[in-house]
Motif scaffolding. Structure first.
Motif, PDB file in Angstrom:
ATOM      1  N   ALA A  44       8.924   1.755   3.451  1.00 46.47           N
ATOM      2  CA  ALA A  44       9.686   2.645   2.584  1.00 46.47           C
ATOM      3  C   ALA A  44       9.067   4.031   2.727  1.00 46.47           C
ATOM      4  O   ALA A  44       7.855   4.187   2.680  1.00 46.47           O
ATOM      5  CB  ALA A  44       9.619   2.167   1.142  1.00 46.47           C
ATOM      6  N   LEU A  45       9.899   5.033   2.900  1.00 48.49           N
ATOM      7  CA  LEU A  45       9.417   6.382   3.162  1.00 48.49           C
ATOM      8  C   LEU A  45       9.972   7.349   2.132  1.00 48.49           C
ATOM      9  O   LEU A  45      11.168   7.353   1.851  1.00 48.49           O
ATOM     10  CB  LEU A  45       9.848   6.819   4.566  1.00 48.49           C
ATOM     11  N   GLY A  67      10.542   9.144  -6.925  1.00 47.68           N
ATOM     12  CA  GLY A  67       9.202   9.022  -6.363  1.00 47.68           C
ATOM     13  C   GLY A  67       8.393   7.858  -6.899  1.00 47.68           C
ATOM     14  O   GLY A  67       7.308   7.589  -6.409  1.00 47.68           O
ATOM     15  N   ASN A  68       8.909   7.154  -7.903  1.00 49.08           N
ATOM     16  CA  ASN A  68       8.202   6.003  -8.456  1.00 49.08           C
ATOM     17  C   ASN A  68       8.429   4.768  -7.596  1.00 49.08           C
ATOM     18  O   ASN A  68       9.463   4.619  -6.963  1.00 49.08           O
ATOM     19  CB  ASN A  68       8.681   5.714  -9.883  1.00 49.08           C
ATOM     20  N   GLN A  90       0.849  -1.183   0.000  1.00 47.84           N
ATOM     21  CA  GLN A  90       0.000   0.000   0.000  1.00 47.84           C
ATOM     22  C   GLN A  90       0.887   1.237   0.000  1.00 47.84           C
ATOM     23  O   GLN A  90       1.782   1.366   0.832  1.00 47.84           O
ATOM     24  CB  GLN A  90      -0.874   0.001   1.252  1.00 47.84           C
ATOM     25  N   LEU A  91       0.637   2.148  -0.930  1.00 42.43           N
ATOM     26  CA  LEU A  91       1.341   3.425  -0.987  1.00 42.43           C
ATOM     27  C   LEU A  91       0.349   4.497  -0.581  1.00 42.43           C
ATOM     28  O   LEU A  91      -0.685   4.678  -1.222  1.00 42.43           O
ATOM     29  CB  LEU A  91       1.867   3.699  -2.396  1.00 42.43           C
ATOM     30  N   GLN A  92       0.660   5.191   0.507  1.00 43.47           N
ATOM     31  CA  GLN A  92      -0.247   6.214   1.020  1.00 43.47           C
ATOM     32  C   GLN A  92       0.397   7.584   0.896  1.00 43.47           C
ATOM     33  O   GLN A  92       1.541   7.778   1.293  1.00 43.47           O
ATOM     34  CB  GLN A  92      -0.587   5.934   2.476  1.00 43.47           C
ATOM     35  N   ASN A  93      -0.354   8.527   0.354  1.00 41.70           N
ATOM     36  CA  ASN A  93       0.103   9.898   0.186  1.00 41.70           C
ATOM     37  C   ASN A  93      -0.483  10.734   1.311  1.00 41.70           C
ATOM     38  O   ASN A  93      -1.688  10.916   1.391  1.00 41.70           O
ATOM     39  CB  ASN A  93      -0.350  10.430  -1.172  1.00 41.70           C
ATOM     40  N   LEU A 132       5.252   3.589   1.779  1.00 44.02           N
ATOM     41  CA  LEU A 132       4.959   2.320   1.120  1.00 44.02           C
ATOM     42  C   LEU A 132       5.133   1.228   2.159  1.00 44.02           C
ATOM     43  O   LEU A 132       6.195   1.104   2.769  1.00 44.02           O
ATOM     44  CB  LEU A 132       5.922   2.092  -0.051  1.00 44.02           C
ATOM     45  N   ARG A 133       4.080   0.442   2.388  1.00 46.47           N
ATOM     46  CA  ARG A 133       4.166  -0.624   3.392  1.00 46.47           C
ATOM     47  C   ARG A 133       3.517  -1.890   2.857  1.00 46.47           C
ATOM     48  O   ARG A 133       2.587  -1.827   2.055  1.00 46.47           O
ATOM     49  CB  ARG A 133       3.519  -0.193   4.704  1.00 46.47           C
ATOM     50  N   ALA A 134       4.033  -3.014   3.328  1.00 45.63           N
ATOM     51  CA  ALA A 134       3.444  -4.301   2.965  1.00 45.63           C
ATOM     52  C   ALA A 134       2.159  -4.486   3.759  1.00 45.63           C
ATOM     53  O   ALA A 134       2.073  -4.108   4.923  1.00 45.63           O
ATOM     54  CB  ALA A 134       4.415  -5.434   3.265  1.00 45.63           C
TER      55      ALA A 134
END
Length: 93
Positions: A70-71, A53-54, A19-22, A79-81
């Motif tokens: 990942a930050l 940023g990708n 999951q990538l959270q903005n 970005l987190r599993a």
């Protein structure tokens, strides 16, 4: 997410979901994106946020700080599993 893999996403129990959270305050809403690696790919690689940023794949031996999120601090993205409990259906299917 792995461009060289032809596996299809069928259900959450196969592979690994990310999951990538903005969290940027300028964003109209807290955008969430999902990425998936199949079982075979996730055994050899993971995802990270590149300098541009990708979200990109990276081999597990190359990954530092295994198990951490990942930050992208500059753009306020994480970005987190995503982990799900694997259960067997009551009917055994």
């Amino acid at each position: 997410m792995n461009p060289s893999c032809s596996a299809s996403f069928r259900h959450l129990g196969d592979g690994r979901l990310f999951q990538l959270q903005n969290d940027a305050p300028a964003a109209a809403s807290r955008a969430i994106e999902y990425f998936w690696l199949c079982d075979r790919c996730s055994a050899a690689m993971t995802l990270r946020i590149a300098r541009d940023g990708n979200v990109v794949t990276t081999g597990l031996p190359e990954t530092q700080n295994e198990g951490r999120n990942a930050l992208d601090a500059e753009n306020r993205r994480v970005l987190r599993a995503v982990t799900f409990l694997r259960t067997t259906h009551p009917m055994g299917t």
